[in-house]
Scaffold this motif. Structure first.
Motif, PDB file in Angstrom:
ATOM      1  N   TYR A  50       5.408  -7.614   5.136  1.00  0.00           N
ATOM      2  CA  TYR A  50       4.080  -8.090   4.596  1.00  0.00           C
ATOM      3  C   TYR A  50       3.267  -6.704   4.769  1.00  0.00           C
ATOM      4  O   TYR A  50       2.534  -6.465   3.427  1.00  0.00           O
ATOM      5  N   ARG A  51       3.321  -6.145   5.673  1.00  0.00           N
ATOM      6  CA  ARG A  51       2.455  -4.859   5.703  1.00  0.00           C
ATOM      7  C   ARG A  51       2.903  -3.922   4.690  1.00  0.00           C
ATOM      8  O   ARG A  51       1.944  -3.392   3.932  1.00  0.00           O
ATOM      9  N   ARG A  52       4.093  -3.894   4.558  1.00  0.00           N
ATOM     10  CA  ARG A  52       4.402  -2.987   3.337  1.00  0.00           C
ATOM     11  C   ARG A  52       4.225  -3.116   2.036  1.00  0.00           C
ATOM     12  O   ARG A  52       3.931  -2.452   1.324  1.00  0.00           O
ATOM     13  N   ALA A  53       4.441  -4.615   1.731  1.00  0.00           N
ATOM     14  CA  ALA A  53       3.909  -5.035   0.518  1.00  0.00           C
ATOM     15  C   ALA A  53       2.544  -5.141   0.102  1.00  0.00           C
ATOM     16  O   ALA A  53       2.074  -4.807  -0.804  1.00  0.00           O
ATOM     17  N   HIS A  54       1.699  -5.240   1.157  1.00  0.00           N
ATOM     18  CA  HIS A  54       0.197  -5.569   1.335  1.00  0.00           C
ATOM     19  C   HIS A  54      -0.482  -4.031   0.913  1.00  0.00           C
ATOM     20  O   HIS A  54      -1.350  -3.741   0.210  1.00  0.00           O
ATOM     21  N   GLU A  55       0.366  -3.045   1.143  1.00  0.00           N
ATOM     22  CA  GLU A  55      -0.039  -1.732   1.156  1.00  0.00           C
ATOM     23  C   GLU A  55      -0.030  -1.490  -0.515  1.00  0.00           C
ATOM     24  O   GLU A  55      -0.514  -0.549  -0.881  1.00  0.00           O
ATOM     25  N   ARG A  56       0.817  -2.000  -1.117  1.00  0.00           N
ATOM     26  CA  ARG A  56       1.072  -1.811  -2.521  1.00  0.00           C
ATOM     27  C   ARG A  56       0.330  -2.837  -3.568  1.00  0.00           C
ATOM     28  O   ARG A  56      -0.193  -2.409  -4.480  1.00  0.00           O
TER      29      ARG A  56
END
Length: 165
Positions: A50-56
């Motif tokens: 989620y953290r990685r996807a939310h950055e994008r």
């Protein structure tokens, strides 16, 4: 055979391709999650994914990530692992034969393959009257401590060759 490079040339990730092949509707957020998973060299848990996807894409919700991961697991695209620490971690199922060594202090997962292990696993199964059809190995360990420096190590001797002590 699909490779990450061939999938990239066509603009889709390996996991996206598997989703399409298995008939999943690919929304923009599912595509993003599939790409993040395809680019992951580690075994992320849902929170990290989620953290990685939310950055994008700041519009993606954690609920969407949970639902997508569950769906990809049900379709056999992702494999769930319990390496301890209370969180399930994920990797693509079509990742080739390998095993895991988990650092119990850091949670880092090290993948490895060893033909000697494969031979031994088949031998054990045969000795017990079975044909081995699948197996997994998860080792949990702690790095050996760095050896203590010897007294005087790292000290330079004076040019006269005598120890100052």
């Amino acid at each position: 055979m699909d490779t990450p490079a061939s999938a990239d040339r066509e603009g889709i990730s390996r996991i996206e391709r598997l989703c399409i092949e298995r008939g999943l509707k690919m929304t923009g957020q599912r595509r993003l999650i599939a790409r993040v998973l395809s680019e992951s060299a580690d075994h992320p848990d849902v929170e990290e994914l989620y953290r990685r996807a939310h950055e994008r894409d700041s519009h993606i919700s954690i609920a969407t990530v949970y639902r997508t991961v569950r769906l990809l697991e049900e379709k056999g695209i992702l494999e769930r692992h319990d390496f301890g620490g209370g969180r399930a971690r994920y990797e693509p199922t079509e990742h080739g034969p390998h095993h895991h060594l988990i650092d119990v202090d850091t949670g880092k997962v090290i993948e490895f393959a060893d033909e000697r292990h494969e031979v031994l696993a088949r031998e054990i199964a045969a000795r017990l009257g079975f044909e081995l059809v699948d197996h997994r190995l998860e080792l949990f360990g702690r790095r050996f401590p760095d050896p203590a420096p010897e007294p005087g190590a790292g000290r330079r001797k004076p040019r006269n060759g005598r120890d100052p002590a």
